[in-house]
Scaffold this active site. Sequence first.
Site, short mmCIF file in Angstrom:
data_model
loop_
_atom_site.label_atom_id
_atom_site.label_comp_id
_atom_site.label_asym_id
_atom_site.label_seq_id
_atom_site.Cartn_x
_atom_site.Cartn_y
_atom_site.Cartn_z
N GLY A 14 0.85 -1.29 0.06
CA GLY A 14 -0.05 -0.04 0.01
C GLY A 14 0.90 1.26 -0.18
O GLY A 14 0.68 2.25 0.78
N ASN A 92 1.50 -2.09 5.56
CA ASN A 92 0.81 -0.87 5.61
C ASN A 92 -0.60 -0.92 5.04
O ASN A 92 -1.36 -0.06 5.43
CB ASN A 92 1.74 0.18 5.06
CG ASN A 92 1.04 1.54 4.84
OD1 ASN A 92 0.87 2.11 5.92
ND2 ASN A 92 0.34 1.76 3.52
N SER A 142 -2.65 0.72 15.17
CA SER A 142 -3.47 2.11 15.34
C SER A 142 -3.30 2.04 16.86
O SER A 142 -3.64 1.18 17.80
CB SER A 142 -4.59 2.10 14.74
OG SER A 142 -5.59 3.13 15.08
N TYR A 155 -12.53 -2.38 12.20
CA TYR A 155 -11.17 -1.74 12.22
C TYR A 155 -10.22 -2.12 13.30
O TYR A 155 -9.32 -2.58 13.20
CB TYR A 155 -11.37 -0.25 11.58
CG TYR A 155 -10.03 0.41 11.66
CD1 TYR A 155 -9.16 0.15 10.38
CD2 TYR A 155 -9.51 0.94 12.55
CE1 TYR A 155 -7.98 1.00 10.40
CE2 TYR A 155 -8.39 1.85 12.45
CZ TYR A 155 -7.48 1.73 11.46
OH TYR A 155 -6.32 2.50 11.30
N THR A 158 -9.25 -5.64 13.92
CA THR A 158 -7.92 -6.18 13.23
C THR A 158 -6.69 -5.38 13.58
O THR A 158 -5.74 -6.15 13.75
CB THR A 158 -8.04 -5.53 11.67
OG1 THR A 158 -8.26 -4.21 11.50
CG2 THR A 158 -9.33 -6.24 10.88
N ILE A 188 -2.79 10.88 11.51
CA ILE A 188 -1.81 11.27 10.53
C ILE A 188 -2.38 12.10 9.46
O ILE A 188 -3.26 11.59 8.87
CB ILE A 188 -1.08 10.01 10.01
CG1 ILE A 188 -0.31 9.12 11.24
CG2 ILE A 188 0.22 10.54 9.08
CD1 ILE A 188 0.57 9.81 12.06
#
Length: 250
Positions: A14, A92, A142, A155, A158, A188
């Site tokens: 990615g 990523n 994250s 999300y 994961t 970010i």
Amino acid sequence: MDLGLHGRKALVTGGSRGIGRGIVTALAAAGVDVITCYQRESPAVESLRHELKETGGQHHVLLADLTRPEQVGELLDECRQRFGRLDLVVNNAGAISHVPYGELSIQDWNRVVDTNLTAAHLVIQGALPLLGPGSSVINIGSKSSEVGIPLRAHYTATKAALRGLTRSLAKEFGDREIRFNVLALGVIATDALDEMPADRRDALVQRYRGKTALGRLGTPAEVAGAVLFLASDLSRYVTGATIHVDGGIS
């Protein structure tokens, strides 16, 4: 500062936009030869190819849908044929959506899990024959995996799973001197932020500035700095760790 990375070989998933692009370009500037992939054609892909050509080195930007296991295999075959080895793998590539949990479809659940977790597993497993002593695997995680975020249960799940995977692999492959670590990112600022309507973007920036010790959002270059550290011998005794690149967000 010379980190001693010249000539090392990396795979970054990615890498055409945002955080991934910042990682790819920083590694290339440090003398690393990089293979990266993207899911769909875009102007960003061609601009990245041009930027890497100007930087110099052996770099390749390849199409690969990581939710399709056969394409993960093809990507790793390209790494084997072009480089013969890998010194660094950065997982990523990611997917996200904002859905009330009661309305979360199995299709959306599978898409996020397949991209964020299963693809990372397949990339690591397929890369193992190419990784030797001193190599480094970095999973982009994250801060949300610690705190939880409404509308992002899939999300967050994961990213929490990536921590467990990373910790287990660090212990399983420590005797081979392969290191596994997670970077837990805060908010970010990427091109995705720039593409938001101005009022929504400004509200988001103000909200997260107030939650962050440093009073600002992070940049892809600052994430890349942590990647360079974990790619180098400076971190040779760091494995199984979750390193926060979040500006002290609460």
